[in-house]
Design an enzyme around this catalytic site. Structure first.
Site, PDB file in Angstrom:
ATOM      1  N   LYS A  77      32.860  -3.146  60.947  1.00 19.12           N
ATOM      2  CA  LYS A  77      32.372  -2.649  62.236  1.00 19.12           C
ATOM      3  C   LYS A  77      33.553  -2.243  63.112  1.00 19.12           C
ATOM      4  O   LYS A  77      34.583  -2.933  63.131  1.00 19.12           O
ATOM      5  CB  LYS A  77      31.526  -3.732  62.915  1.00 19.12           C
ATOM      6  CG  LYS A  77      30.816  -3.276  64.195  1.00 19.12           C
ATOM      7  CD  LYS A  77      29.912  -4.377  64.730  1.00 19.12           C
ATOM      8  CE  LYS A  77      29.218  -3.978  66.025  1.00 19.12           C
ATOM      9  NZ  LYS A  77      28.322  -5.038  66.539  1.00 19.12           N
ATOM     10  N   SER A 153      23.698  -3.918  67.757  1.00 17.52           N
ATOM     11  CA  SER A 153      24.720  -2.890  67.797  1.00 17.52           C
ATOM     12  C   SER A 153      25.382  -2.631  66.442  1.00 17.52           C
ATOM     13  O   SER A 153      26.092  -1.642  66.274  1.00 17.52           O
ATOM     14  CB  SER A 153      25.802  -3.308  68.809  1.00 17.52           C
ATOM     15  OG  SER A 153      26.467  -4.501  68.390  1.00 17.52           O
ATOM     16  N   SER A 177      22.818  -8.755  67.269  1.00 17.58           N
ATOM     17  CA  SER A 177      23.319  -7.480  66.762  1.00 17.58           C
ATOM     18  C   SER A 177      23.665  -7.446  65.293  1.00 17.58           C
ATOM     19  O   SER A 177      24.015  -6.394  64.775  1.00 17.58           O
ATOM     20  CB  SER A 177      24.538  -7.045  67.584  1.00 17.58           C
ATOM     21  OG  SER A 177      24.172  -6.742  68.903  1.00 17.58           O
TER      22      SER A 177
END
Length: 489
Positions: A77, A153, A177
């Protein structure tokens, strides 16, 4: 069969039997990315030249390797710092942060395991969002149906695994998330206990809530990945100095006699009927496996969303103050003096959602409002934590849906922040309490979209979560289904 259909253990067997090479794995990952990522948009930055070079080196070391992650391609990420590899947090304010000087601890740990970083994954800007539509580069799409969001996210992290672009990925979870996108994309995502995995090198959103965790195709793979990244880190003052158990060993235990709590608040109005039905069917599977379940109450969970957005936004307003156009990141070219530089760099560099939360947090921390909002939210957080501890006095795990609904369409909720925030109502309490939680597939909607089952455990008891999740996974076949994307199943 695609290489991505094999487990990590099966891949290692193939590597050691000389049926494949690490270079084959990396080539397969990039071939898949080039074939489908124009539809999925899971990646912001690729690491192709360095990854192929590392794969060639690892091909010479296969015979001496013994760990289950050796040579496996992964995605990271884009809010985790990677030395020499662009790190943007999906924000224009870090668009030119091309050459970080160090790695996040989790990246170092995985490099020690000789994994291969394929690239940096798309996300909601600074991890603020529930749909991955807040990225300043592109909205990631759900591989099961590209008209739908992948969740956020960590939408890029979940979508890349679901689309078979990488074997596993790292995400971060502040209010759901990891688990929410894992549920929307039909993969396995774990938010570990706060402090189990180092946050050093994770660009902070809300420091008391953020936690890095693994996203994988299966529960077994997830256990291997957590094993590699868990553990005390002297570079992180919030890192817990505890012994890390053998998570894979927990998979071999059955669930006979397991005591499951099902919060009535998690199956009330607002939860889609097909989601509720999938969870009830999952509970029947556990009954057949010898576990028992009872309905319980987490009475303060109704206040979790309000408390979370006050606390997380307050922490974000402090954490994001460092992005000012001075030390690193993008500086406005339109400024004529220092104050204008601060204001314009931030107003041009941050997106709408980030600005919204900075302003909310600054308000909550301001003189005259601190006691009424921030301090009260902290008290609510304690009540939520106490609710979990009370339930765990009599039960081993808590089970319920990960999200109230399956994935929603792109653009459906983006203009309604309050509705978007409420989408995390079932995941947020876990972060406020600091306990671990996992999402794994437990069914599909009438539209063919995945539904996630959430398993919540006691502090630092990820082993029981893995035991519970693995038993369900072995008794069902939801995890074996893959999206049709790019002409392949």
């Amino acid at each position: 069969m695609s290489l991505f259909d094999y487990t990590l253990k099966e891949i290692q067997d193939k590597l050691h039997n000389k049926e494949i090479t690490v270079s084959d794995l990396v080539a397969a990952s990039y071939e898949r990315i080039h074939a489908v990522d124009d539809q999925v948009k899971a990646f912001i930055t690729l690491n192709e030249e360095a990854a192929r070079a590392k794969a060639s080196e690892l091909d010479k070391q296969v015979d001496g390797a013994s760990n289950p992650l050796f040579g496996i391609p992964l995605g990271v990420k884009d809010n985790m710092v990677t030395k020499g590899l662009r790190t943007t947090c999906a924000s224009q304010i870090l668009d030119n942060f091309n050459d970080p000087l160090y790695n996040a601890t989790v990246v170092d740990k995985l490099e020690e395991e000789n994994t291969v970083t394929i690239g940096k994954l798309n996300m909601d800007e600074f991890a603020m969002g529930s749909s991955n539509e807040n990225s300043s580069y592109a909205a990631t799409r759900n591989p099961w149906n590209t008209d739908y969001v992948p969740g956020g996210s960590s939408g890029g992290s979940a979508a890349a695994v679901a689309a078979r672009e990488v074997f596993f990925s790292l995400g971060s979870d502040t209010g759901g998330s990891i688990r929410q996108p894992a549920a929307f994309c039909g993969v396995v995502g774990l938010k570990p206990t706060y402090g189990l995995v180092s946050r050093f090198g994770l660009v902070a959103f809300a420091s008391s809530l953020d936690q890095i965790g693994p996203i994988t195709k299966s529960v077994e793979d997830n256990a291997h990945l957590l094993q590699a990244i868990a553990g005390h880190d002297p570079m992180d003052s919030t890192s817990a100095n505890i012994e890390v158990p053998d998570y894979s060993a927990a998979l071999k235990q059955d669930v006979k006699g397991l005591r499951i709590a099902v919060p009535k608040e998690y199956l009330q109005e607002g939860v889609a009927p097909e989601v509720k039905e999938a969870v009830l069917q999952a509970l029947k599977v556990y009954e057949d496996l010898g576990a028992t379940w009872e309905e319980v109450s987490l009475p303060h969970s109704q206040y979790a969303v309000a408390a979370y957005y006050l606390l997380s936004s307050s922490e974000a307003s402090a954490n994001l103050a460092r992005f000012d156009g001075v030390r690193y990141g993008v500086r406005s070219e339109n400024a004529t003096n220092m104050l204008d530089m601060f204001k314009l760099s931030r107003s041009e560099g941050f997106g709408d959602e980030v600005k919204r939360r900075i302003m909310l947090g600054t308000f909550a921390l301001s003189s005259g409002y601190y006691d009424a909002y921030y301090k009260k939210a902290q008290k609510v957080r304690t009540l939520i934590k106490n609710d979990f501890e009370k339930v765990f006095e009599d039960y081993d795990v808590i089970v319920g849906p990960t999200t109230p609904t399956p994935a929603f369409k792109v653009g459906e909720k983006v203009d309604d922040p309050l509705t978007m925030y409420a989408n995390d109502i079932l995941t947020i309490p876990v972060n406020l309490a600091g306990v671990p939680g996992m999402s794994l597939p437990c069914g599909f909607s009438s539209d063919g979209l995945p539904i996630g089952l959430q398993i919540i455990g006691k502090h630092f008891d990820e082993s029981t979560i893995y035991r519970t999740a693995y038993a369900f996974e072995q008794a069902t076949d939801h995890h074996k289904k893959t999206p049709e994307l790019g002409g392949a199943k």
